[in-house]
Scaffold this active site. Structure first.
Site, PDB file in Angstrom:
ATOM      1  N   LYS A 245      35.803 120.013 -39.582  1.00 42.13           N
ATOM      2  CA  LYS A 245      34.887 119.292 -38.693  1.00 42.13           C
ATOM      3  C   LYS A 245      33.616 118.908 -39.448  1.00 42.13           C
ATOM      4  O   LYS A 245      33.147 119.683 -40.281  1.00 42.13           O
ATOM      5  CB  LYS A 245      34.445 120.211 -37.544  1.00 42.13           C
ATOM      6  CG  LYS A 245      35.438 120.364 -36.425  1.00 42.13           C
ATOM      7  CD  LYS A 245      34.831 121.226 -35.322  1.00 42.13           C
ATOM      8  CE  LYS A 245      35.827 121.531 -34.219  1.00 42.13           C
ATOM      9  NZ  LYS A 245      36.299 120.376 -33.488  1.00 42.13           N
ATOM     10  N   ARG A 319      45.759 124.005 -28.861  1.00 48.00           N
ATOM     11  CA  ARG A 319      47.058 123.822 -28.190  1.00 48.00           C
ATOM     12  C   ARG A 319      48.146 124.628 -28.879  1.00 48.00           C
ATOM     13  O   ARG A 319      49.138 124.999 -28.257  1.00 48.00           O
ATOM     14  CB  ARG A 319      47.395 122.327 -28.112  1.00 48.00           C
ATOM     15  CG  ARG A 319      47.628 121.655 -29.425  1.00 48.00           C
ATOM     16  CD  ARG A 319      47.540 120.130 -29.310  1.00 48.00           C
ATOM     17  NE  ARG A 319      46.154 119.676 -29.207  1.00 48.00           N
ATOM     18  CZ  ARG A 319      45.777 118.422 -28.974  1.00 48.00           C
ATOM     19  NH1 ARG A 319      46.680 117.483 -28.812  1.00 48.00           N
ATOM     20  NH2 ARG A 319      44.499 118.095 -28.897  1.00 48.00           N
TER      21      ARG A 319
HETATM   22  N1  BES Z   1      37.566 122.878 -29.965  1.00 47.52           N
HETATM   23  C1  BES Z   1      37.865 121.509 -30.162  1.00 47.52           C
HETATM   24  C2  BES Z   1      37.571 120.643 -28.953  1.00 47.52           C
HETATM   25  C3  BES Z   1      36.159 120.552 -28.483  1.00 47.52           C
HETATM   26  C4  BES Z   1      35.183 119.943 -29.265  1.00 47.52           C
HETATM   27  C5  BES Z   1      35.833 121.022 -27.234  1.00 47.52           C
HETATM   28  C6  BES Z   1      33.907 119.854 -28.796  1.00 47.52           C
HETATM   29  C7  BES Z   1      34.564 120.921 -26.758  1.00 47.52           C
HETATM   30  C8  BES Z   1      33.584 120.338 -27.547  1.00 47.52           C
HETATM   31  C9  BES Z   1      39.334 121.315 -30.480  1.00 47.52           C
HETATM   32  O1  BES Z   1      39.931 122.334 -31.197  1.00 47.52           O
HETATM   33  C10 BES Z   1      39.434 120.057 -31.269  1.00 47.52           C
HETATM   34  O2  BES Z   1      38.834 119.978 -32.299  1.00 47.52           O
HETATM   35  N2  BES Z   1      40.154 119.089 -30.739  1.00 47.52           N
HETATM   36  C11 BES Z   1      40.282 117.809 -31.362  1.00 47.52           C
HETATM   37  C12 BES Z   1      41.735 117.386 -31.231  1.00 47.52           C
HETATM   38  C13 BES Z   1      42.089 116.168 -32.048  1.00 47.52           C
HETATM   39  C14 BES Z   1      42.031 116.494 -33.512  1.00 47.52           C
HETATM   40  C15 BES Z   1      43.471 115.729 -31.645  1.00 47.52           C
HETATM   41  C16 BES Z   1      39.367 116.814 -30.659  1.00 47.52           C
HETATM   42  O3  BES Z   1      39.247 116.876 -29.436  1.00 47.52           O
HETATM   43  O4  BES Z   1      38.773 116.007 -31.347  1.00 47.52           O
HETATM   44 ZN    ZN Z   2      39.709 122.230 -33.290  1.00 46.33          ZN
END
Ligand code: BES
Ligand code: ZN
Ligand code: ZN
Length: 468
Positions: A245, A319
């Site tokens: 990230k 997931r």
């Molecule tokens: N934990 C994050 C989602 C998230 C980010 C929730 C900020 C609340 C606030 C999750 O693990 C994630 O990074 N999801 C990605 C999925 C994508 C790579 C398909 C997302 O939502 O960008």
């Molecule tokens: Zn994530």
């Protein structure tokens, strides 16, 4: 393992009986104008000079020692939650009694709850703790229920607010154990390599690069009644894994165990209120870290239920860990299975931070949750398990894709992914929550937040046909 986490730290109770109390007059702005006309000229001038108009959050001390709290007009109240707490939090330390009736668009229980919720402070790393005003319990409130709700919220906030260096998988397990201990629940943990021998390959793959071993926490409580299974995402820190990230997105990722924190808060309420049901709480607790043995983009994993998953982004890890937990849940009968997770940024884009979106297999379940939201002061809103989008989560070389390209309907495709593991026979509800209050609001200090759990608690008697 030592049981040490101070579960309910920061919770502020109702004032103890026998406290020296001061009276509060809580006024609707129009009702205040009416009241003012009957007061002495001196008092009228006093309040005019102070420009006191009984707006939401305005407070003023009267010369006779009473406090007036403004509640604004109904049209302004409709835009807020917990308007009594807006002023209550500004009062000096002490015990207060509500001396008049609230306008009838407000729920006495929820306004009282707001004051309890607003008193919470996260103090683990502060040497000086500020004292908070306390409310005497008014007549006609269900004190036990309100107190239980506020304690659950404190627990959820404490778990989320504690940074990852003190709330890794070990500490999350300890906190769950402390809660199980508190209620006489049973707890089992599948730890580290045992995840491989006991067939939780994706929990292991996501968590294996971290210093603290990945694990699956499995708590059970209750002997009779319908079976409720709660599954919470316990990613204690989400770096994004190798598809790291950016700093701006990583900053808040101690809250990525917000789903776990919420199901533990909900579990506390169910157990404290002794609901006539059988409860199971499953929490995959991991850290999504970066190391030589981290899982990679392009890897194909085989989940507990045999489905293969192509990893297209290691940041879509929630997931994966939930999938193995949901597959386990589906192996034994459950009348209702609910997952809660900080799963996608897309859910935030869709509904913003204050509304908890959920997916329900059955329309009747969605209706019941919607109806429970307002009386629980806990807004929720349904999103669809849109089956035609199943194709979006099907890649070329495996059964499933954890991060579909294009990013359309990101919250829906994540929910559809989870549904593949919850099992066809399962009555399933999934919440994609934010679990964070970015800027403080009445009853909601900045930081970790419960979302959806009071709505679920309120709907449970209908959802599970419990005796009322
Ligand atoms: N934990 C994050 C989602 C998230 C980010 C929730 C900020 C609340 C606030 C999750 O693990 C994630 O990074 N999801 C990605 C999925 C994508 C790579 C398909 C997302 O939502 O960008
Ligand atoms: Zn994530
Ligand atoms: Zn995550």
């Amino acid at each position: 393992m030592a049981v040490s986490f101070d579960l309910f730290a920061g919770f502020v109770d109702f004032a103890p009986a026998g406290s020296e109390v001061r009276d509060i007059l809580a006024f609707d702005a129009d009702a205040f104008d009416d009241w003012l006309r009957d007061q002495t000229i001196d008092l009228q001038n006093w309040l005019k000079l102070a420009d006191f108009k009984a707006g939401i959050g305005q407070v003023i001390l009267l010369p006779d020692g009473r406090w007036i709290l403004g509640l604004g007009r109904a049209i302004a109240r409709a835009r807020e939650r917990f308007v009594l707490a807006a002023g209550f939090g500004k009062l000096p330390t002490g015990a207060y009694r509500l001396a008049n009736e609230l306008p009838n668009d407000l729920s006495l229980d929820m306004e009282n709850l707001g004051c309890l919720l607003g008193g919470y402070r996260y103090g683990r790393y502060k040497n000086k703790q500020a004292q908070q005003p306390q409310l005497m319990l008014p007549q006609g409130c269900d004190a036990d229920r309100l107190k239980t709700m506020a304690m659950a919220e404190a627990l959820t906030r404490n778990l989320i607010n504690t940074p990852a260096n003190d709330m890794g998988p070990d500490a999350l397990e300890q906190a769950a154990a402390a809660l199980a201990d508190h209620h006489g629940a049973h707890m089992n943990v599948v730890l580290g390599d045992a995840l491989l021998t006991q067939n939780f390959p994706m929990i292991h793959a996501v968590g294996r690069a971290a210093e603290q071993a990945p694990r699956l926490i499995d708590m059970t409580w209750g002997n009779t009644g319908p079976q409720l299974t709660l599954v919470g995402k316990g990613v204690c820190f989400d770096t994004g894994g190798l598809d790291l990230k950016p700093a701006s997105a990583m900053g808040l990722m101690k809250k990525d165990m917000g789903g776990a924190a919420n199901v533990l808060g909900l579990a506390h309420m169910i157990m404290a209120l002794n609901l006539p049901l059988r409860l199971r709480v499953l929490i995959p607790a991991v850290e999504n870290a970066v190391a030589g043995n981290a899982f990679r983009p392009g890897d194909v994993l085989t989940a507990r239920n045999g489905l293969t998953v192509e990893i297209n982004n290691t940041d879509a890890e929630g997931r994966l860990v939930l999938a193995d937990a949901l597959a386990l849940a589906a192996e034994s009968p459950s009348d209702l299975t609910i997952s809660m997770a900080t799963l996608t940024g897309a859910a935030r884009v869709a509904v913003g931070p204050d509304l908890a979106p959920f997916f329900a297999q059955q329309v009747a379940d969605a209706d019941q949750l919607m109806q429970a939201a307002a009386p629980a002061a806990d807004p929720v809103w349904p999103l669809p398990f849109h089956t035609p989008y199943e194709k979006m989560i099907e890649p070329d070389i495996a059964d499933l894709d954890n991060a579909p390209a294009g990013g359309f309907a990101g919250a829906i495709t994540a929910a559809l992914f989870l549904r593949r593991f919850a099992g066809d026979q399962t009555r399933y509800i999934h919440f994609d929550i934010y679990a964070w209050t970015a800027s403080a609001a009445p009853g909601r200090p900045k930081g970790g937040a419960g979302q959806g759990v009071r709505a679920i608690l309120t709907a449970l008697p209908d959802l599970l046909d419990l005796p009322k």
